[in-house]
Design an enzyme around this catalytic site. Structure first.
Site, short mmCIF file in Angstrom:
data_model
loop_
_atom_site.label_atom_id
_atom_site.label_comp_id
_atom_site.label_asym_id
_atom_site.label_seq_id
_atom_site.Cartn_x
_atom_site.Cartn_y
_atom_site.Cartn_z
N HIS A 30 20.58 -43.92 -21.05
CA HIS A 30 20.55 -42.47 -21.22
C HIS A 30 21.49 -42.02 -22.31
O HIS A 30 21.15 -41.17 -23.13
CB HIS A 30 20.98 -41.76 -19.93
CG HIS A 30 20.31 -42.29 -18.72
ND1 HIS A 30 20.66 -41.94 -17.45
CD2 HIS A 30 19.29 -43.15 -18.59
CE1 HIS A 30 19.90 -42.57 -16.59
NE2 HIS A 30 19.07 -43.32 -17.26
N CYS B 122 3.39 -39.77 -32.26
CA CYS B 122 4.85 -39.69 -32.13
C CYS B 122 5.35 -41.10 -31.82
O CYS B 122 4.60 -41.94 -31.37
CB CYS B 122 5.27 -38.69 -31.07
SG CYS B 122 4.44 -38.89 -29.49
C1 PEP Z 1 6.15 -43.60 -27.28
O1 PEP Z 1 5.99 -44.40 -26.35
O2 PEP Z 1 5.82 -43.83 -28.46
C2 PEP Z 1 6.78 -42.30 -27.04
C3 PEP Z 1 6.84 -41.39 -27.97
O3 PEP Z 1 7.33 -42.09 -25.82
P1 PEP Z 1 8.73 -42.71 -25.36
O4 PEP Z 1 9.36 -43.33 -26.56
O5 PEP Z 1 9.49 -41.57 -24.79
O6 PEP Z 1 8.28 -43.71 -24.35
#
Ligand code: PEP
Ligand code: MG
Length: 755
Positions: A367, A680
């Site tokens: 975290h 993303c």
């Molecule tokens: C991902 O998995 O690419 C994502 C954006 O989510 P996280 O990194 O929060 O798992």
């Protein structure tokens, strides 16, 4: 020959007098060795001090040729003295010259001395030098003599630590205590940070070394040990801490150590030898450290941290300071060093001058690291034992790009980093100028640049970075930094604040992505063998709909009269989206009945992170109002490569044929269905991989705010059709050895695209 039985106490009394006298450094050292030699009835007493160039230099001697002072020297690991420094272990030899490591130093005239007792001068387990006594006759020094010499070495450690001996070394070399050290850990958050060291759990600095009355001092020590034992029992009583498996294990270890008779006896002995209780705790802990660092057994080495903590707690009992982090006087740029730390604790340091974080233990998904990344603070982690090398106020450089930490950098190294930082600042100014320019490629293609966020404190970066919205708001961060489950009212307040402060720009809220490795301390979930493939995210939400419903309710209320974009993590089958849509529908009906104003519009999107969706693309594009590729997870599941495993970090590239082909298929399908598509994940935030993503058809990408400038600088110089031509040819070709990152970087170079 026998040494004085009242030895250690008398000797320490003498040394105390010497320490209090107004003397020059060399004179003080000379007197110290004279007293030790006399007290231990040794013909020789010598002090070797470790210099920053890893050489042990003879700083003072009684009995060897005085001309050899500041002349005789040995490398760490060379000779008996070098062996003691390297191993942080004493040597007790009746015939020194028979030892395989013996190295003859002709300038000292030591050939006539046979027996040898050498002890490391330790500070927090590190050898700062070596203290030696020698005799002509063959003799084995007794255990109490060894103990006495080790206790005396403690005084020398303090003398070195005060800096008094700095400047008297040969050719003005600086001392080992201050030598520059470079460590390679793991990069957890990018960036470069320079500043002064702050220890998250500062060691208690022991200034009072000697005791006046051994009995009284032993009683004081015993009282402190009892308080320590009680305070640990108290921790067990606190249900919240003690229930948790890992916490409980740590506490069990603490309790065991706190009652360790050997530990307590050794501290008592040191007090009986004349040390103050605090100094005794430190001495015994230094010995422990040196001993445990030599352990090949990783379990025992890990326990060292518990022991360190315990010793520090005991010191706090003795000096009457409370447990836990202590307020430091923070002035100017600083870097925090910790073994481990909670996310909320990091926020306490975030006063605008925090430049970096070094964590001995944290991994990329902890975290505190997620929060540091959100704050744009460089972090290097996985450096066991690092903190012990640093003193508060030391200069330090944290290179989060390379995962390197340089402690007490040499002036030229510091300068090089400062220049690198200036360069970055220059770049930042350049990016700031780009901020209000349209995000359009050379051929006129509009690209939507969004940022990732998760906490209220991220929001100012929306305006600063020039992002056109928030493409991924990780709602779990609020849950992760909170000590208890955030109440519905608190959730609603955060979401409302977010929407209030984005000036009408779109925000995509992702529903809780917890479980697996994203642990909520207050939510007891059974341990899983494969947490990444486990009961997490939308799976957990659908099985525990109460939590999801209250989050949806909070989002609906916060977005009253405005647009709301919701996104579901880790969707595996399309029916999961439909189930959530039903929950939302019911919730909207209910809230409307209660008279609450509902959002003006509501879009429900899905994250594409699980490869199973690749064979449901038509259904997915129809069911979801928008799709966002979570490239971190999609990559890990596609390549069967754990995203947190450092050994795999460089093995496979997202800029590889299979992965780019797959991303291209998704983009084509979204176009076919006219479904809005975003990506993303980390690859959106690096100019070269972002270029590859645009090349395979993405027109909207979301990244950390710091990445926006470099990515924008790349795209405004990019001729997209030309790149697409190059990429398609490679992706449609049959060459299995093609190095796509190399190909893309030469494309960027020949087209003058910054990357
Ligand atoms: C991902 O998995 O690419 C994502 C954006 O989510 P996280 O990194 O929060 O798992
Ligand atoms: Mg993910």
């Amino acid at each position: 020959m026998k040494s004085d039985v009242s030895g250690p106490r008398v000797l320490l009394r003498r040394l105390r007098e010497v320490m209090a006298e107004r003397l020059g450094a060399q004179e003080r050292l000379n007197k110290i060795v004279q007293h030790i030699a006399r007290n231990m009835v040794a013909e020789v007493c010598s002090v070797y001090v470790l210099r920053s160039d890893e050489i042990l230099e003879l700083f003072a001697t009684e009995g060897l040729n005085p001309e050899s002072v500041h002349v005789a020297s040995l490398r760490v690991g060379q000779g008996l003295v070098g062996t003691i420094a390297a191993s942080a272990r004493s040597l007790n030899l009746p015939e020194a010259q028979r030892h395989p490591a013996f190295t003859y130093l002709p300038e000292t005239g030591e050939e006539v001395f046979h027996s040898f007792l050498g002890v490391p001068i330790l500070r927090v387990g590190r050898a700062l030098g070596v203290l030696v006594v020698q005799n002509r006759e063959h003799r084995v020094y007794r255990d109490d003599e060894l103990e006495a010499l080790e206790t005396t070495a403690m005084v020398l450690a303090e003398l070195i630590a005060t800096g008094e001996l700095e400047g008297i070394a040969n050719k003005g070399t600086s001392l080992g205590l201050n030598r520059p050290l470079q460590f390679e850990g793991v990069s957890l958050s990018d960036g470069l940070g320079l500043g002064k060291v702050i220890l998250h759990e500062p060691r208690v600095v022991v200034t009072n070394l000697f005791n006046e009355d051994a009995d009284k001092e032993v009683a004081r020590l015993k009282k402190a040990v009892v308080s320590l034992q009680v305070s640990i029992d108290d921790l067990f009583q606190k249900g919240d801490v003690a229930q948790d498996g890992e916490h409980r294990e740590v506490l069990e270890a603490y309790r065991m150590f706190a009652n360790d008779r050997g530990w307590i006896r050794r501290m008592e002995e040191a007090v009986r030898n004349g040390l103050a209780a605090e100094a005794a705790v430190e001495k015994v802990q230094s010995d422990n450290r040196a001993r445990m660092l030599r352990q090949p057994n990783p379990y025992l080495r890990d326990r060292l941290n518990d022991f360190d903590d315990l010793a520090n707690r005991l010191l706090r009992e003795l000096v009457g300071k409370p447990h836990g982090p202590v307020d430091e006087e923070i002035m100017g740029d600083f870097v925090v060093l910790a073994r481990s730390m909670g996310a909320a604790e990091l926020l306490d340091y975030n006063n605008g001058e925090l430049r970096g974080l070094v964590l001995e233990e944290a991994g990329p998904t902890s975290h505190v690291v997620i929060v540091a990344r959100a704050l744009g603070i460089p972090v290097v982690g996985q450096l066991p034992g690092f903190v012990a090398n640093a003193e508060p106020g030391n200069d330090i450089v944290v290179d989060g790009d390379e995962g390197i930490v340089t402690l007490r950098p040499q002036p030229d190294v510091q300068l090089a980093y400062q220049e690198k930082q200036h360069f970055r600042e220059g770049q930042r100014e350049k990016y700031a100028k780009l901020r209000n320019k349209p995000s359009v490629t050379v051929d006129g293609t509009q690209i939507e640049l969004l940022m990732n966020a998760g906490l209220l404190m991220d929001l100012p970066q929306l305006a600063e970075s020039g992002a056109s919205g928030i493409g991924l708001f990780r709602t779990e961060l609020q849950f992760m930094i909170s000590a208890t489950l955030p109440r519905p009212g608190e959730q609603e307040e955060l979401y409302r604040n977010v929407l209030d402060s984005v000036d009408g720009k779109p925000v995509t809220f992702r529903t809780l992505d917890v479980g697996g490795d994203k642990v909520l301390p207050y939510m007891q979930l059974a341990a899983e063998e494969n947490p990444a493939l486990g009961w997490r995210a939308i799976r957990l939400a659908l099985d525990r709909p109460g939590l999801l419903r209250s989050q949806i309710r909070a989002l609906l209320k916060a977005a009253a009269g405005r647009s709301l974009r919701l996104m579901l993590p880790l969707v595996t089958e399309v029916w999961e989206i439909e189930q959530v849509r039903n929950i939302i529908r019911r919730e909207v009906e209910l809230q409307t009945r209660f008279g609450h104003e509902m959002p003006r519009s509501l879009e429900l999107g899905a994250m594409l992170e699980v490869p199973s969706l690749l064979w449901q693309l038509d259904e997915l594009m129809q069911s979801a109002d928008f799709v966002s590729v979570g490239s971190n997870d999609l990559f890990q599941f596609t390549m069967a490569a754990d995203r947190g495993n450092a050994n795999l970090a460089r093995r496979f590239s997202p800029m590889s044929k299979p992965y780019l082909r797959l991303l291209r298929d998704i983009a084509r399908k979204a176009d076919e269905h006219n479904t809005s598509l975003t990506l993303c994940g980390e690859i959106a935030g690096r100019p070269l991989s972002a270029m590859a993503i645009l090349g395979v058809g993405y027109r909207s990408i979301s990244m950390s705010p710091a990445a926006l400038g470099p990515v924008k600088a790349m795209l405004v110089s990019l001729d997209l059709p030309r790149l697409k031509g190059v990429l398609d040819q490679v992706l449609d070709g049959e060459d299995v050895n093609i190095d796509i990152p190399k190909l893309l970087s030469s494309f960027a170079e020949s087209n003058k695209i910054p990357y």
